[in-house]
Design an enzyme around this catalytic site. Sequence first.
Site, PDB file in Angstrom:
ATOM      1  N   CYS A 247       0.815  -1.214   0.000  1.00 36.14           N
ATOM      2  CA  CYS A 247       0.000   0.000   0.000  1.00 36.14           C
ATOM      3  C   CYS A 247       0.854   1.273   0.000  1.00 36.14           C
ATOM      4  O   CYS A 247       0.524   2.247  -0.681  1.00 36.14           O
ATOM      5  CB  CYS A 247      -0.965   0.005   1.180  1.00 36.14           C
ATOM      6  SG  CYS A 247      -0.179  -0.113   2.802  1.00 36.14           S
ATOM      7  N   HIS A 381      -1.768   0.227   7.433  1.00 35.85           N
ATOM      8  CA  HIS A 381      -2.330   0.587   6.125  1.00 35.85           C
ATOM      9  C   HIS A 381      -2.109   2.077   5.858  1.00 35.85           C
ATOM     10  O   HIS A 381      -1.855   2.857   6.780  1.00 35.85           O
ATOM     11  CB  HIS A 381      -3.824   0.271   6.078  1.00 35.85           C
ATOM     12  CG  HIS A 381      -4.406   0.275   4.700  1.00 35.85           C
ATOM     13  ND1 HIS A 381      -3.772  -0.292   3.614  1.00 35.85           N
ATOM     14  CD2 HIS A 381      -5.570   0.806   4.213  1.00 35.85           C
ATOM     15  CE1 HIS A 381      -4.529  -0.143   2.536  1.00 35.85           C
ATOM     16  NE2 HIS A 381      -5.613   0.524   2.878  1.00 35.85           N
ATOM     17  N   ASP A 402      -8.046   4.399  -1.869  1.00 33.84           N
ATOM     18  CA  ASP A 402      -7.470   3.284  -1.122  1.00 33.84           C
ATOM     19  C   ASP A 402      -6.799   2.302  -2.080  1.00 33.84           C
ATOM     20  O   ASP A 402      -7.440   1.809  -3.012  1.00 33.84           O
ATOM     21  CB  ASP A 402      -8.583   2.574  -0.341  1.00 33.84           C
ATOM     22  CG  ASP A 402      -8.063   1.573   0.661  1.00 33.84           C
ATOM     23  OD1 ASP A 402      -6.933   1.060   0.484  1.00 33.84           O
ATOM     24  OD2 ASP A 402      -8.783   1.292   1.636  1.00 33.84           O
TER      25      ASP A 402
END
Length: 468
Positions: A247, A381, A402
């Site tokens: 991520c 995250h 995201d």
Amino acid sequence: MLTCEICGEEIMLEEDMKTHLLLSHLENDMHCPLCSLSGVSYNELYFHIGSAHPEKQQGVQGPGHHDDVSKTPQTGPELLFQFSLAGDSCDMAGETTTTGVCSTTIDSVPQKQKVSPGTDLRVARQLHQEEEQIRKQEEAQQEREEFKKLQRQFGLDDRGGYCRQMERTMERAVARGLMTPSEFHYKRAEMMESLASGFDDGRTRTQGVVRALHEYYQTECRDCVHVWLSADTDHYCSSAGDKGWGCGYRNFQMLLSSLHRIETYAPFLQEKAMPSIPQVQSMIEEAWKEGLDPQGASHFNKRLQGTRAWIGSTEIFILLTSMGISARIIDFHQPTGPGDTHPWLFDWVKQYFFQSSRSSKLPPRLIHTSLPPLYLQHQGHSRCIVGMEQKKNGSLCLLLLDPGSSVSDTRKLLSGDTISTAIRHVRKFPASLKHKQYQVVAIQGVLSAEEKQITISNSKILCAERIP
């Protein structure tokens, strides 16, 4: 001057050293010279003799008491020390000691093996050393296990990086009949070619997302008094090669896609093509070599390529710095609202976007700024903030892209038929962000050569701006 071999205390007289050893290190090994009582302390033994053997107590004084000095008496500690260590009984069978404590024969008193004080000290020291060695071995083993656990968690073990994970994913697909062997070899060759170039293959990219949001807010969400949007930004989602750990890299690609479109930053970007994840890892390693964030470099053992290591705010910061772009890390290290929410984070983001409309007395309802998106990190995250809503009641809502959203889900934002449903996954109200800590990386201009060197020097101890 005498030194206790057990605790290191320095004592002037030998008699005082005996008392020190007795009271500080050996008192729980004392026993009554008149009966079978043992395993008691000095004070307990003194009380026992006074109550159980009152007729024999003469000459045994408590701590700090003495008989007539002319009789050269033994004090209580000295006498009991003598009983405890030098035979554990009277000095001579059938005779009394110099203080007249006992006339009991040796045969009538339970005996222990005679051991010298020096032997006791050596044995005690040896046992202590063995216990320390065992403790250190156990601690070292526990540290090794914890380190391996952290390596697995953060992708620093020997499982391989992006390339190996992609290969294993395709191998499983072949085993399940979802991919033919020929397809496997074709896709593997394609992947290797892309990685060799250092550029992302674009398979996870969705373009035009922020433009689609701008079109949506022109006609919808009339309950918003203000909507701010960042500069145009592409969405990059995780692929089979970086699922579960990529991520941070994907968010960097989103930031970079925006910087390419902003006139202030575009001239400073050497490559116009988007770097692949392995290439981003190489860029971070080069930033470490420049001297940026030596503590972070040490944490990763100065190596990211070939690993699945997670990156966070500090790695995004040093990437931008190495490219000559000024950035700052803002640390919202604790909740500031009810229910573990972070209203101060939302207020800070509002001020970030509001700077683009300060010159206007009545800013328009919809403002498409030329500001880069914000990198938002929390435990486990990270996402990109590409905008914010302010409702009529004053409540604020972040607009987040995201990396965990798939290409198919993200592309629903591009269609007028599906955007009203898909945007629900982009909106995040305060009640949706309840992690203990958040960090934001904000881009704020470009660095001169001198400013870059100062930033590199200051990064030796990399500190974030803490709010509150």
